[in-house]
Design a protein around this motif. Structure first.
Motif, PDB file in Angstrom:
ATOM      1  N   MET A 130      56.557  42.748  19.805  1.00 43.39           N
ATOM      2  CA  MET A 130      57.650  42.569  20.750  1.00 43.39           C
ATOM      3  C   MET A 130      58.696  41.602  20.201  1.00 43.39           C
ATOM      4  N   ASN A 131      58.302  40.701  19.304  1.00 42.70           N
ATOM      5  CA  ASN A 131      59.257  39.714  18.782  1.00 42.70           C
ATOM      6  C   ASN A 131      60.429  40.403  18.097  1.00 42.70           C
ATOM      7  N   ALA A 132      60.132  41.325  17.196  1.00 47.25           N
ATOM      8  CA  ALA A 132      61.205  42.015  16.476  1.00 47.25           C
ATOM      9  C   ALA A 132      61.997  42.919  17.418  1.00 47.25           C
ATOM     10  N   LEU A 133      61.296  43.624  18.308  1.00 54.92           N
ATOM     11  CA  LEU A 133      61.977  44.607  19.157  1.00 54.92           C
ATOM     12  C   LEU A 133      62.816  43.941  20.251  1.00 54.92           C
ATOM     13  N   ALA A 134      62.329  42.826  20.812  1.00 50.74           N
ATOM     14  CA  ALA A 134      63.108  42.147  21.860  1.00 50.74           C
ATOM     15  C   ALA A 134      64.342  41.481  21.258  1.00 50.74           C
ATOM     16  N   ASN A 135      64.328  41.269  19.940  1.00 48.57           N
ATOM     17  CA  ASN A 135      65.478  40.674  19.266  1.00 48.57           C
ATOM     18  C   ASN A 135      66.385  41.709  18.631  1.00 48.57           C
ATOM     19  N   ASP A 136      66.072  42.984  18.857  1.00 49.14           N
ATOM     20  CA  ASP A 136      66.865  44.069  18.282  1.00 49.14           C
ATOM     21  C   ASP A 136      67.876  44.550  19.332  1.00 49.14           C
ATOM     22  N   PRO A 137      69.186  44.347  19.105  1.00 49.44           N
ATOM     23  CA  PRO A 137      70.191  44.704  20.119  1.00 49.44           C
ATOM     24  C   PRO A 137      70.111  46.158  20.559  1.00 49.44           C
ATOM     25  N   LYS A 138      69.579  47.028  19.708  1.00 52.18           N
ATOM     26  CA  LYS A 138      69.479  48.441  20.086  1.00 52.18           C
ATOM     27  C   LYS A 138      68.387  48.645  21.126  1.00 52.18           C
ATOM     28  N   GLU A 139      67.387  47.774  21.119  1.00 49.66           N
ATOM     29  CA  GLU A 139      66.228  47.933  21.997  1.00 49.66           C
ATOM     30  C   GLU A 139      66.261  46.965  23.173  1.00 49.66           C
ATOM     31  N   SER A 140      67.160  45.982  23.134  1.00 53.96           N
ATOM     32  CA  SER A 140      67.024  44.870  24.061  1.00 53.96           C
ATOM     33  C   SER A 140      68.375  44.316  24.491  1.00 53.96           C
ATOM     34  N   LYS A 141      68.446  43.871  25.756  1.00 48.27           N
ATOM     35  CA  LYS A 141      69.669  43.254  26.263  1.00 48.27           C
ATOM     36  C   LYS A 141      69.664  41.749  26.030  1.00 48.27           C
ATOM     37  N   ILE A 142      68.551  41.205  25.557  1.00 45.73           N
ATOM     38  CA  ILE A 142      68.434  39.755  25.437  1.00 45.73           C
ATOM     39  C   ILE A 142      68.225  39.322  23.985  1.00 45.73           C
ATOM     40  N   ALA A 143      68.677  40.189  23.046  1.00 46.29           N
ATOM     41  CA  ALA A 143      68.521  39.861  21.626  1.00 46.29           C
ATOM     42  C   ALA A 143      69.113  38.486  21.335  1.00 46.29           C
ATOM     43  N   GLY A 144      68.369  37.669  20.591  1.00 47.85           N
ATOM     44  CA  GLY A 144      68.862  36.340  20.245  1.00 47.85           C
ATOM     45  C   GLY A 144      68.497  35.274  21.269  1.00 47.85           C
ATOM     46  N   LYS A 145      68.010  35.698  22.432  1.00 46.32           N
ATOM     47  CA  LYS A 145      67.652  34.721  23.470  1.00 46.32           C
ATOM     48  C   LYS A 145      66.140  34.628  23.638  1.00 46.32           C
ATOM     49  N   VAL A 146      65.407  35.229  22.704  1.00 46.41           N
ATOM     50  CA  VAL A 146      63.962  35.335  22.852  1.00 46.41           C
ATOM     51  C   VAL A 146      63.260  34.147  22.194  1.00 46.41           C
ATOM     52  N   SER A 162      56.397  42.951   7.502  1.00 45.45           N
ATOM     53  CA  SER A 162      55.823  41.883   8.330  1.00 45.45           C
ATOM     54  C   SER A 162      56.616  41.615   9.609  1.00 45.45           C
ATOM     55  N   LYS A 163      57.508  42.537   9.979  1.00 43.69           N
ATOM     56  CA  LYS A 163      58.304  42.298  11.187  1.00 43.69           C
ATOM     57  C   LYS A 163      57.526  42.665  12.459  1.00 43.69           C
ATOM     58  N   LEU A 164      56.740  43.720  12.405  1.00 45.04           N
ATOM     59  CA  LEU A 164      56.044  44.178  13.613  1.00 45.04           C
ATOM     60  C   LEU A 164      54.586  43.736  13.633  1.00 45.04           C
TER      61      LEU A 164
END
Lengths: 415, 296
Positions: free
Chosen positions: A268-284, A336-338
């Motif tokens: 979830m770390n990589a995906l929640a920080n991915d603007p394509k997958e998440s509205k809160i990228a960078g705020k995680v 090592s991202k996922l």
């Protein structure tokens, strides 16, 4: 003299070619993976392509199934003998059962002895039963605490919670300030994922599943953990839909900015920080799951998975070559991202740490406290029994003590 | 011309291919399952000794209160879902039996839910029921029926009924088709005579139409009931038996014992129990059918 030399060289060549054909005869391997959390399908396909490139005689057919289908697939295919799989992904909770029933090959002798030191103990637990190793650890995973930095700062909270009680207090502030309706979201559908959350909280409160082979989950910290879970729902701090959420639902809710706290796997770390997958990228934000005052400083469940060779496989050597490729340090550091590597050394390598320093820092702490689920042959049944009783409590149909007492009674009935 | 073999032999000769196939695909597995159900057989890749343990598996299954509960739930699922399918199916068949424009198109469209694979149907309904963005929540909210989004499959008190709704939607067209075919055999002059005598629509339906189509209906009721009693796929996809086991049906225990806990012996005994109850259901219906025919 010269002749002798030529003879020797040609003999060496002949030997090399013989070895070559035995080791890498033209083969097609059938491999079973999951498409849920950890490495993505794309990752596994790229790793496999690299393996096929360096071993042109070996083709690998990949099959991806949901986690819930993995166990049945492995078991059902065991009846197919050499027509079944050559490589399978298995969960940390299965080696006892698989070893006792002979589903997986004992590969202890294939593993280089210096690996024992270089790989985390928690990873080894994934593949070990009764002193033997039934595969190579591959996914070293646990559930981390993810938090929405923006929501926390809006609420005037400077640090993520260190204890579960603190997490409740912070959630209450966030809810009272109207920042989000349900600050916490969990994977509490009647499933193994819920048991992982329960194990995490329970271990931090000093609870244990079994003591001397007798159920102990209806005493002490194990009961308090369940009361904690139920309380967070009663207080309106946990999203009530958590009770039917999977890991992916948790990710979606958290990534949509509809929760301040979530417990989930590394991916979830990589995906929640991915603007394509998440509205809160960078705020995680990511941290180890909290501990309990006076008992623990952090908590984690061992959610690792390994790769093994089914006992019916006709190509164990090629299968092992493939497993070795997937689990080697280089491959793991590249992807090592996922999912983080099983290798201790990897945690200082820039390819791993770059861009995910928070994750690596949290991992160092979490991996050290990873708590195992019971490593017994009848784990599947024990888990089903606990899932039912825990879910009853979360749904308000039973209280923690009597539900866990009932579970303990049922566990005693297992044949 | 004189036959080389007698009529009796000829009968068996003609039946032989069908009987052989039936024996291979149905009788052999059944006998094997029956034998397993009295043994302590387990799924294993290692050589194991299987021994006969009498009724032990059956006693274990029938003294498990959770399994007994699941039998009750499965009966509930069967009666409610088949009942609703029959009422809805017959009602739709009566409509489709009327003269109206576009009737042929409607008759073709109505079969669609039944033509959709169960798995696809189950996934679709799970999306409709989704607690966060499901269409049902959105619809009921806009109609003002609910104040906030509900967790339909997460609520132990309604989850089973929501699964039944999905099952009814998928299966009522089958009942409707059988009923529609049967309705076309109802003699119009009889209905017309009744109308002249002053019988209203309800009376005409219950006194003439229903008795006329009850035979074919009973056949479809038996088929659907047996199918419904061993329900597994739609539940596996929609709820996996949750929340708190409230949708866990008897077949789920067969799957669980056999494929999760790998006890093939015990799993077989659960399967035999489910099969036996299905047979009892079938006999019940046949008795009902006989009584119906007697009163006619």
């Amino acid at each position: 003299m010269k002749l002798k030399k030529i003879a020797l060289t040609s003999a060496a060549f002949a030997l090399a070619s013989v070895m070559h054909t035995t080791a890498l005869a033209e083969t097609t391997l059938k491999a079973l993976f999951m498409s849920q959390a950890a490495y993505s399908e794309t990752d596994v396909k790229s790793m496999t392509a690299a393996f096929e490139k360096s071993n042109p005689d070996v083709k690998v057919n990949l099959e991806f199934v949901p986690y819930d289908a993995l166990h049945s697939k492995i078991v059902a295919a065991s009846g197919a003998g050499s027509q079944g799989y050559d490589v399978v992904l298995f969960d940390v909770i299965w080696p006892a059962e698989f070893a006792k029933r002979g589903f997986l090959l004992d590969v202890s002798d294939r593993i280089p002895s210096d690996y024992s030191e270089q790989i985390f103990q928690g990873a080894w637990t994934t593949v070990e039963y009764a002193g033997k190793r039934y595969g190579m650890p591959w996914i070293l995973d646990t559930k981390y605490l993810f938090y929405n930095k923006e929501m926390l700062s809006k609420a005037g909270i400077s640090n993520p919670p260190k204890t579960w009680d603190e997490m409740l207090q912070q959630s209450k502030i966030i809810k009272d300030k109207g920042i989000v309706k349900y600050p916490m979201v969990w994977n509490w559908s009647q499933s193994e994922g819920m048991i992982c959350d329960y194990t995490t909280i329970m271990s931090s409160m000093g609870g244990e599943f079994f003591v001397d082979g007798k159920p102990a989950f209806n005493t002490g910290g194990a009961v308090r953990a369940l009361e904690y879970m139920r309380g967070s729902l009663d207080d309106g701090l946990s999203n009530p839909s958590s009770r039917e959420f999977s890991e992916e639902d948790v990710r979606r809710v958290f990534s949509n900015g509809e929760a301040a706290f979530a417990l989930n796997w590394t991916y979830m770390n990589a995906l929640a920080n991915d603007p394509k997958e998440s509205k809160i990228a960078g705020k995680v934000g990511i941290a180890p799951a909290p501990g309990s005052a006076g008992i623990s400083t952090a908590s984690a469940v061992n959610g690792s998975m390994g790769l093994g060779i089914p006992s019916g496989s006709a190509h164990p050597d090629e299968a092992w070559a493939f497993i070795s490729h997937l689990t080697k340090q280089g491959t793991q550091e590249q992807f090592s991202k996922l999912s983080l590597p099983i290798w201790k050394k990897s945690y200082t390598v820039p390819a791993v740490t770059n861009g995910q320093q928070d994750l690596v820092a949290a991992a160092k702490e979490s991996i050290a406290v990873m708590y195992p689920r019971p490593l017994v042959k009848s784990y599947a049944e024990i888990s089903d029994i606990l899932q039912l009783r825990i879910h009853e409590v979360l749904l308000g149909k039973n209280d923690a003590q009597s539900a866990l007492d009932a579970a303990s009674k049922k566990v005693a009935r297992i044949r | 011309m004189r036959s080389l073999i007698g009529a009796k032999q000829q009968k068996w000769l003609l039946l032989a291919p069908a009987l052989t196939v039936l024996a291979l695909i149905s009788f052999v597995p059944f006998v094997q399952t029956l034998w397993l159900s009295f043994s302590d057989s387990e799924i294993s890749a290692l050589p194991t000794v299987v021994s006969f343990i009498g009724l032990e598996n059956y006693i274990y299954a029938l003294t498990d209160p959770d399994f007994i509960d699941s039998l009750g739930r499965t009966l509930y699922f069967t009666f409610v879902s088949v009942g609703a399918e029959v009422i809805l199916g017959v009602a739709v068949a009566l409509l489709l039996n009327q003269q109206f424009k576009g009737r042929t198109l409607m008759r073709a469209l109505i079969i669609l839910p039944w033509a959709i694979p169960t798995i696809v149907n189950a996934v679709t309904w799970r999306l409709i029921y989704n607690p966060e963005y499901g269409a049902l929540n959105s619809l009921l909210m806009q109609l003002g029926i609910i104040g906030e989004y509900q967790s339909w499959l997460g609520n132990p008190d309604v989850a089973m009924n929501m699964v039944i709704l999905a099952d009814v939607w998928k299966n009522f067209p089958l009942v409707a088709y059988v009923a529609l075919a049967a309705l076309q055999t109802v003699p119009m002059d009889m209905l017309n005579a009744a109308r002249l005598e002053g019988a209203n629509a309800w009376r005409r339906f219950f006194k003439i139409t229903l008795p006329w189509i009850i035979g074919p209906l009973l056949v479809i009721i038996v088929l659907r009931s047996v199918e419904a009693f061993r329900v597994f796929d739609i539940i596996y996809v929609m709820t996996r038996g949750g929340p708190a086991n409230q949708t866990k049906t008897a077949s789920f225990y067969v799957y669980q014992e056999y494929f999760s806990y790998l006890r093939s012996g015990s799993g077989s005994s659960y399967a035999i129990i489910v099969a036996l109850i299905s047979i009892i259901l079938i006999f019940g219906y046949y008795k009902a059918a006989k009584r119906q025919n007697g009163s006619l």
